[in-house]
Motif scaffolding. Structure first.
Motif, PDB file in Angstrom:
ATOM      1  N   THR A 152       0.830  -1.197   0.000  1.00 17.32           N
ATOM      2  CA  THR A 152       0.000   0.000   0.000  1.00 17.32           C
ATOM      3  C   THR A 152       0.869   1.253   0.000  1.00 17.32           C
ATOM      4  OG1 THR A 152      -0.172   0.090   2.420  1.00 17.32           O
ATOM      5  CG2 THR A 152      -1.868  -1.170   1.242  1.00 17.32           C
ATOM      6  N   TRP A 153       0.269   2.367  -0.371  1.00 20.14           N
ATOM      7  CA  TRP A 153       0.954   3.661  -0.329  1.00 20.14           C
ATOM      8  C   TRP A 153      -0.067   4.749  -0.001  1.00 20.14           C
ATOM      9  CZ3 TRP A 153      -1.062   7.217  -3.704  1.00 20.14           C
ATOM     10  CH2 TRP A 153      -1.776   6.723  -4.795  1.00 20.14           C
ATOM     11  N   THR A 154       0.436   5.842   0.558  1.00 22.73           N
ATOM     12  CA  THR A 154      -0.349   7.046   0.822  1.00 22.73           C
ATOM     13  C   THR A 154       0.524   8.222   0.422  1.00 22.73           C
ATOM     14  OG1 THR A 154      -1.425   5.969   2.694  1.00 22.73           O
ATOM     15  CG2 THR A 154      -1.618   8.352   2.581  1.00 22.73           C
ATOM     16  N   VAL A 155      -0.064   9.249  -0.171  1.00 21.99           N
ATOM     17  CA  VAL A 155       0.704  10.428  -0.558  1.00 21.99           C
ATOM     18  C   VAL A 155       0.087  11.661   0.088  1.00 21.99           C
ATOM     19  CG1 VAL A 155      -0.523  10.787  -2.763  1.00 21.99           C
ATOM     20  CG2 VAL A 155       1.791  11.684  -2.482  1.00 21.99           C
ATOM     21  N   TYR A 156       0.978  12.555   0.545  1.00 19.82           N
ATOM     22  CA  TYR A 156       0.612  13.804   1.211  1.00 19.82           C
ATOM     23  C   TYR A 156       1.291  14.959   0.492  1.00 19.82           C
ATOM     24  CZ  TYR A 156      -0.454  10.499   4.940  1.00 19.82           C
ATOM     25  OH  TYR A 156      -0.946   9.451   5.654  1.00 19.82           O
ATOM     26  N   ARG A 157       0.717  16.137   0.570  1.00 17.90           N
ATOM     27  CA  ARG A 157       1.378  17.345   0.080  1.00 17.90           C
ATOM     28  C   ARG A 157       2.426  17.705   1.120  1.00 17.90           C
ATOM     29  NH1 ARG A 157      -3.037  20.525  -1.453  1.00 17.90           N
ATOM     30  NH2 ARG A 157      -3.206  21.148   0.718  1.00 17.90           N
ATOM     31  N   ALA A 158       3.669  17.868   0.704  1.00 21.26           N
ATOM     32  CA  ALA A 158       4.776  18.050   1.642  1.00 21.26           C
ATOM     33  C   ALA A 158       4.730  19.382   2.382  1.00 21.26           C
ATOM     34  CB  ALA A 158       6.115  17.903   0.926  1.00 21.26           C
ATOM     35  N   ASN A 159       4.270  20.456   1.737  1.00 21.56           N
ATOM     36  CA  ASN A 159       4.359  21.764   2.391  1.00 21.56           C
ATOM     37  C   ASN A 159       3.419  21.904   3.586  1.00 21.56           C
ATOM     38  OD1 ASN A 159       2.198  21.808   0.501  1.00 21.56           O
ATOM     39  ND2 ASN A 159       2.192  24.038   0.525  1.00 21.56           N
ATOM     40  N   ASP A 160       2.268  21.195   3.590  1.00 21.72           N
ATOM     41  CA  ASP A 160       1.343  21.324   4.719  1.00 21.72           C
ATOM     42  C   ASP A 160       0.860  19.988   5.276  1.00 21.72           C
ATOM     43  OD1 ASP A 160      -0.397  20.484   2.739  1.00 21.72           O
ATOM     44  OD2 ASP A 160      -1.615  22.309   2.744  1.00 21.72           O
ATOM     45  N   GLY A 161       1.342  18.880   4.711  1.00 24.12           N
ATOM     46  CA  GLY A 161       0.971  17.558   5.219  1.00 24.12           C
ATOM     47  C   GLY A 161      -0.429  17.105   4.855  1.00 24.12           C
ATOM     48  N   ALA A 162      -1.103  17.822   3.965  1.00 25.32           N
ATOM     49  CA  ALA A 162      -2.472  17.464   3.597  1.00 25.32           C
ATOM     50  C   ALA A 162      -2.502  16.125   2.858  1.00 25.32           C
ATOM     51  CB  ALA A 162      -3.096  18.550   2.718  1.00 25.32           C
ATOM     52  N   TYR A 163      -3.453  15.286   3.229  1.00 26.92           N
ATOM     53  CA  TYR A 163      -3.660  14.005   2.562  1.00 26.92           C
ATOM     54  C   TYR A 163      -4.077  14.252   1.120  1.00 26.92           C
ATOM     55  CZ  TYR A 163      -6.274   9.903   1.051  1.00 26.92           C
ATOM     56  OH  TYR A 163      -6.755   8.845   0.330  1.00 26.92           O
ATOM     57  N   ILE A 164      -3.471  13.495   0.182  1.00 23.67           N
ATOM     58  CA  ILE A 164      -3.806  13.628  -1.229  1.00 23.67           C
ATOM     59  C   ILE A 164      -4.500  12.369  -1.759  1.00 23.67           C
ATOM     60  CG2 ILE A 164      -2.878  13.953  -3.575  1.00 23.67           C
ATOM     61  CD1 ILE A 164      -2.688  16.457  -1.820  1.00 23.67           C
ATOM     62  N   ASN A 165      -3.911  11.184  -1.525  1.00 23.57           N
ATOM     63  CA  ASN A 165      -4.425   9.977  -2.144  1.00 23.57           C
ATOM     64  C   ASN A 165      -3.786   8.749  -1.495  1.00 23.57           C
ATOM     65  OD1 ASN A 165      -5.849   8.414  -3.983  1.00 23.57           O
ATOM     66  ND2 ASN A 165      -4.751   9.161  -5.787  1.00 23.57           N
TER      67      ASN A 165
END
Length: 123
Positions: A88-101
């Motif tokens: 499995t994988w999870t991706v976040y926006r690095a600048n604010d840690g927001a969950y993406i997908n």
């Protein structure tokens, strides 16, 4: 069951995000971290360096890789993936840690054809 556990005991060097055009290639453990390439990040063949520490994702029992993009700045941001050994994988926006997908990944041969029409960071 033992064969499944053994197959997912380590993260292979080339993975494809299932259902997406992108993945990571050349993943290699380096000390307590890992390096590699975010491949086909825009579905047009663009690549970017990724790297980061080994660690556990939320709720994970096995150590995987926490991989951040370097200088890609696609879609107006940098990204951080938690790539788990369970596929499995999870991706976040690095600048604010927001969950993406999030999703699953599969081991592939380097240069394998994309399996989807959009990148993992685009919903």
């Amino acid at each position: 069951m033992g064969a499944v556990g053994a197959a997912q005991a380590a993260i292979p060097s080339n993975i494809q995000f299932d259902g997406y055009c992108d993945g990571m290639t050349g993943l290699a453990k380096v000390g307590t971290g890992a390096t590699g390439t975010w491949s086909n990040l825009d579905c047009a063949g663009t690549n970017a360096a990724v790297g980061g520490p080994q660690g556990k994702g939320k709720g994970e029992s096995a150590v995987g890789f926490i991989m951040g993009s370097y200088g890609a700045n696609v879609y107006g941001a940098e990204f951080t993936w938690v790539v788990n050994k369970d596929g499995t994988w999870t991706v976040y926006r690095a600048n604010d840690g927001a969950y993406i997908n999030h999703g699953t990944w599969s081991a592939v041969a380097e240069g394998a054809a994309p399996r989807g029409g959009k990148p993992s960071v685009a919903k």
